[in-house]
Enzyme design. Sequence first.
Site, mmCIF file in Angstrom:
data_model
loop_
_atom_site.group_PDB
_atom_site.id
_atom_site.type_symbol
_atom_site.label_atom_id
_atom_site.label_comp_id
_atom_site.label_asym_id
_atom_site.label_seq_id
_atom_site.Cartn_x
_atom_site.Cartn_y
_atom_site.Cartn_z
ATOM 1 C CG HIS A 428 -1.818 1.177 1.314
ATOM 2 N ND1 HIS A 428 -2.355 1.619 2.508
ATOM 3 C CD2 HIS A 428 -2.271 2.047 0.380
ATOM 4 C CE1 HIS A 428 -3.097 2.694 2.292
ATOM 5 N NE2 HIS A 428 -3.042 2.977 1.011
ATOM 6 C CG HIS A 433 0.237 6.320 -0.377
ATOM 7 N ND1 HIS A 433 -0.477 7.439 -0.010
ATOM 8 C CD2 HIS A 433 -0.631 5.288 -0.276
ATOM 9 C CE1 HIS A 433 -1.709 7.107 0.297
ATOM 10 N NE2 HIS A 433 -1.835 5.794 0.146
ATOM 11 C CG HIS A 620 -4.461 4.007 -3.499
ATOM 12 N ND1 HIS A 620 -5.648 4.660 -3.215
ATOM 13 C CD2 HIS A 620 -3.705 4.099 -2.382
ATOM 14 C CE1 HIS A 620 -5.590 5.132 -1.988
ATOM 15 N NE2 HIS A 620 -4.429 4.816 -1.455
ATOM 16 C CG ASN A 624 -7.012 3.297 0.976
ATOM 17 O OD1 ASN A 624 -6.212 3.493 1.890
ATOM 18 N ND2 ASN A 624 -8.141 3.973 0.865
ATOM 19 C CB ILE A 769 -7.890 8.622 1.340
ATOM 20 C CG1 ILE A 769 -8.169 8.611 2.850
ATOM 21 C CG2 ILE A 769 -8.219 7.287 0.719
ATOM 22 C CD1 ILE A 769 -8.170 9.973 3.463
#
Length: 769
Positions: A428, A433, A620, A624, A769
Site C-alpha cells: 500500500h 503512495h 491503490h 485501500n 487518502i
Amino acid sequence: MKAERVHYTAEFTVDSDFGVPGAITVSNKHQREFFLETITIDGFACGPVHFPCNSWVQSRKHHPSERIFFSNKPYLPSETPAGLRALREKELRNLRGDGEGVRKMSDRIYDFDVYNDLGNPDKGNQLVRPTLGGKAIPYPRRCRTGRPPMDSDTKAESRVEKPTPLYVPRDEQFEESKQLTFSNGRLRAVLHTLIPAIKASISADNQDFSSFSDIDVLYKEGLLLKVGLQDEIWKNLPLLKAVSKMQESGEGQLKYDTPKILSRDKLAWLRDDEFAREAVSGINPVSIERLRVFPPKSNLDPEIYGPLESALKEEHILGHLNGLSVSQALEENKLFMIDYHDIYLPFLDRINALDGRKAYATRTLFFLTPLGTLKPIAIELSLPPAGPNSRSKRVVTPPVDATGSWIWQLAKAHVCSNDASVHQLVHHWLRTHASLEPFILAAHRQLSAMHPVFKLLDPHMRYTLEINALARQNLINGDGVIESCFTPGQYSMEISAAAYKNFWRFDKESLHADLIRRGMAVPDPSQPHGLKLLLEDYPYAQDGLLIWSAIDSWVRTYVEHYYPNSSTVCNDRELQAWYSEAINVGHFDLRDADWWPKLATSDDLVWILTVLIWLASAQHAALNFGQYSFGGYVPNRPALMRRLIPDENDPEYANFLADPQKYFLLALPNVLQGTKLMAVIETLSTHSPDEEYIGERQQPSIWTGDAEMIEAFYDFSAEIREIEKEINRRNADPGLKHRCGAGVLPYELLAPTSGPGVTCRGVPNSVTI
C-alpha cells in the site's frame, strides 16, 4: 462548499491579427486568495477558447508573483507557438524554484528531498529515526518542505507537528470539501480513541479485551466510560465532562460502524475458507504466489541468518492434497503460498525485544480444491536461531482436536499480523503512495500544463502530495499510528525500505508483470488479456485485468494521437526530462538498476503511463478502501500480536490450556491499540464527496482543446461503465465461490464507482487518502 459560482464578465479590444489566445496572466489584488475554476474567451473566429484553471490565486499580500494560465489546447514543446514559448519556460522555472529557503504554505514550488523528518530527536533518543533515502537506506524521494535540519548528526529535518500543516505546493492541498471530510474523520478518530485512552490511564484493568463480546459492544454502543462517585477527580475534568455529555446524548458519536466482514456472517473470520478467500479477494490480494518448489527456499544470506531450510515436510501436507503427491500437486498448479519469511526474519530479534510485541516470520501453504477454492494446509512459523539446539521453526497444520484448534487460530492470527504489516508498509504505502510521488514531482517540474502528457496525468496526481505529507506527520512517523498499532513498531519503515531495496522494481509494477512474477498467471496470446490465470477464481486479478485493459486502450489512443512515431517521443525534451528526473532524482538510490524501462518509442510511453495510472487508481483502490471492512474487526486481521504460541515446555502453556480464549485475546492488540487502529482505518477507507472516479474528470468537455481526445475519453468512460456491470454479474455468479456464496462478501473493491463514506468499493483516479 456553498455550491456557488461567481461569474465575472469583461470586454476588451485586441488587434485583428492577435491570433488565438494561448495564455492569460492573472493578478489578485484582494486580501484573500480565491479559487479560479475556468476562464472562457469568446469573440474570436476560432470560437470560444477555454482555460481550465482549477487553481488557487494567492493575494498580493501573501504571494506577490502573478499566475499564468494556459489555454486547454495541448502543445508538444516543439509545436508551441512562438508567443507562448517564453511563458512556458518561465512557468516551469517558477515551479522548480531554486532549491533554497523554507517553504511558505502559499508557495507553488516542487522539489525533492529524502525522508529525514520521520523522527523527532528533540523529544528524546527513543524518537530518533534513520533517514530514508541515501546509500545507507535507499528509498524514493518526497516533496521538499525546505525546513532546516534540527540535528546535525542525524540530519533530521525539524518536524512540523499536527495540527500545524506540513507544506505541499498550494495547488496540491485539499480543497474545502475534501478537507472537511478528512478533518471530520480525524475528529471522529480522536473521539473513538478518547475513552480507551482515558480508561487505560485510570486503570490497567481496562486495557485488554476480556471476551469477544467486548469487541462486539464497540459496534452496538461503543466503549462507555463509567466514572463512579468515588472518582470525583475524574468527573471534574472538562474533557471527561464533555465525553459524559456525549454519552448521555445518545448521538452515537463514539460507536463504531459494523465492518462488512461481520455483516453477512459474524463467525466468518473463524473459518479456514474465509482466511484463504481473503488471500485473493481481501484487502491484500497481491502477496499470494504459486508454489514452484517444495519445500520453499529462502534467499537470505545463511552466513548472517543461519540455516534457512524450511521446516515444511511432505508429511505435513500430504493428507490435505486429495490423494495427490506433492510433485503432482506442484505440476498441476494446485499449491499456493504467502511467504513472509525473508521480509520478516532480519527484523525479528529487534521486534521481539520490544515491549508487548511478538512476531514470527510466516509461510502459509494453500491447496486448490476441486471446487476452485483455496484451503490453508500448513503454516510455518520461524524465529531467528538462538543456538544450535534452539527450536526456531515449527509447523502448524489444520487441527484434529480442541488444543490444536486454538493453536491453529493463533497461527492464523500471526499470519494475519505479518500480512497486515506487509500490506500497509510495502504493497500500500511503498508501491502506490511513495513510489508515485517522484513521478508527480517531476511532472510538475518538467511538463508544462500545456503538455498533452501532463493533461493526461493531471487527474491521477490529485491530492497525492497532500495525503503523503499527512502520512509523514501522523501515520509513518516515529510513534505514529503505524508504529503504535503494528507489530514491527519503530522498525516499520525500515521494513518498507528493505522491500524497496530488495523487491520493488518499476518494470514489475504492471498488473501482467506482477501476476507472472508471482506465478499466478502465464502469458497466453489466445486469452482475452494475453494471460492465463492459474487460479481462475481470483477476483482481484479477474476484475483488475478488465480495468488494466481499459486504461491501456485509452492511453494507447491518446499517445498515438500525439506521438505517431518514435522520433516524436525521443525529441520531446519535456517528456524525456520528466522521465529522466523521476528516475535519476526521484528514485536516485535505484537509478543505476538495469531494469528501468526505456522511453524511446510510443509503446514505451504507453506502458509507462498505463502503469502510473493503474497504480494511482485501481491498484491503490484495491489495497485501500477495504481496510475497515476487513480490519475493523480485530480478530479477523490483528495488526499487532503480543504473544507467541506456547509450546508444551513453556511456562505459559498451562495458562493456555486452562483458558485458551483468554490467551488468544491477550495475544491480540489491547483495547487502546485496537480501537486506535480501527478509528484510523475507518478514515482511510472513506470516500469524500468530491471524489473523482476512474472514467470521470473535472470539466469533461473542456479539459483539453482536442475534440478527438474528448470523444476518446467518453469512449473510455463508457467502457468503465460496462466493466462495472460485468463485475456486478460476476459477484452474482454462484460458480465463483471466492466472491459469491452464503455469508460471502462480493468483491467490489475494483467496482469503479462509489458514493461517499466507507463503501468497500470505488476506484478514484488518484491516491487521495
